[in-house]
Design a protein around this motif. Structure first.
Motif, PDB file in Angstrom:
ATOM      1  N   ASP A  75       0.826  -1.295  -0.014  1.00 46.98           N
ATOM      2  CA  ASP A  75       0.030  -0.052  -0.095  1.00 46.98           C
ATOM      3  C   ASP A  75       0.984   1.260   0.028  1.00 46.98           C
ATOM      4  N   ARG A  93       3.753   1.449  -1.157  1.00 47.64           N
ATOM      5  CA  ARG A  93       4.471   1.791  -2.696  1.00 47.64           C
ATOM      6  C   ARG A  93       3.551   2.093  -3.455  1.00 47.64           C
ATOM      7  N   THR A  94       2.410   1.907  -3.607  1.00 44.20           N
ATOM      8  CA  THR A  94       1.385   2.309  -4.410  1.00 44.20           C
ATOM      9  C   THR A  94       0.927   3.756  -4.024  1.00 44.20           C
ATOM     10  N   TRP A 114       3.686   5.906  -5.527  1.00 42.35           N
ATOM     11  CA  TRP A 114       3.754   6.036  -7.098  1.00 42.35           C
ATOM     12  C   TRP A 114       2.769   6.889  -7.248  1.00 42.35           C
ATOM     13  N   GLU A 115       1.348   6.833  -6.718  1.00 41.36           N
ATOM     14  CA  GLU A 115       0.419   7.748  -6.871  1.00 41.36           C
ATOM     15  C   GLU A 115       0.849   9.077  -6.746  1.00 41.36           C
ATOM     16  N   ARG A 151       0.691   0.107 -11.343  1.00 40.64           N
ATOM     17  CA  ARG A 151      -0.106  -0.083 -10.397  1.00 40.64           C
ATOM     18  C   ARG A 151      -0.454  -1.537 -10.123  1.00 40.64           C
ATOM     19  N   LEU A 198       2.241  -3.231  -8.494  1.00 43.50           N
ATOM     20  CA  LEU A 198       2.486  -2.854  -7.106  1.00 43.50           C
ATOM     21  C   LEU A 198       1.448  -3.237  -6.050  1.00 43.50           C
ATOM     22  N   SER A 199       0.316  -3.379  -6.881  1.00 50.76           N
ATOM     23  CA  SER A 199      -0.906  -3.683  -5.839  1.00 50.76           C
ATOM     24  C   SER A 199      -0.624  -5.440  -5.160  1.00 50.76           C
TER      25      SER A 199
END
Length: 218
Positions: A4, A6-7, A10-11, A64, A67-68
């Motif tokens: 979470d 890392r995501t 990224w966002e 994503r 990463l998820s």
């Protein structure tokens, strides 16, 4: 670092890039639809910009997904992202998500909840209305027995459709135009319900605070 986090990182890093790519995608598409008199080289350049922006959307989706850690479930869990990837003109539906990702850099949102709902709904209606008008105009203006002949006709029809009024003076006649109409109707109902619900909740909170304060003590 968990998935979470890392995501989220990224966002946060790509939020502004995706917002810029969305704006470029919409602008290049609008030029290709409305400025048909341009030299072919400029139309080809707009097409290249459109495809480059779509490639950025695909890359973001793929990262994503990775990463998820959800695997194929990512498509079902993030169904809105999947639809927007296939139909990039619906990217205004992700305005809220992109903005929230950028705002997570701060400790708290700059606007109150009800103000954010109003701003997001207004932005979504404006962007969806513009993209919907472009898409319908592209499909309808040269179709046999068409009633949407100008971009102005398309904007008028889109406003009436999003407002769930539906005067019926101009209507799409092509299958794709009617498909776009169904999406706009659904979006109009959803946004109208969101704004109405938020406004009703705000009124209830105001009245509740007034009741708690009670009448002034003499």
């Amino acid at each position: 670092m968990d998935l979470d986090s890392r995501t989220l990182r990224w966002e946060q890093r790509t939020g502004r890039v995706l917002a810029g790519a969305s704006a470029l995608f919409l602008a290049s598409y609008a030029v290709r639809v409305l400025a048909l008199g341009l030299p072919q080289v400029w139309l080809d350049l707009c097409l290249a910009v459109t495809m480059a922006c779509w490639a950025i959307f695909v890359l973001d989706y793929a990262v994503r997904w990775r990463l998820s850690g959800l695997g194929p479930k990512f498509v079902r869990v993030h169904w809105l992202d999947t639809i927007v990837l296939v139909l990039p003109l619906l990217r205004p539906l992700r305005v809220v998500q992109i903005h929230d990702a950028v705002q997570r850099r701060h400790e708290r949102p700059r606007l109150s909840l009800h103000a954010r709902v109003a701003v997001y709904a207004g932005l979504s209606v404006t962007l969806l209305g513009f993209t919907g008008a472009l898409a319908v105009y592209q499909q309808e203006h040269d179709a046999p027995d068409a009633t949407i002949l100008t971009f102005g006709d398309s904007v008028w029809w889109t406003c009436a459709t999003l407002a769930t009024v539906g005067y019926g003076d101009v209507t799409p006649v092509t299958p794709m135009g009617r498909t776009i109409a169904v999406f706009l109707m659904a979006c109009g109902l959803a946004l109208l319900g969101t704004v109405t619900g938020s406004f009703g909740t705000w009124l209830l909170q105001v009245f509740a605070r007034e009741d708690e304060q009670g009448p002034p003590v003499s």
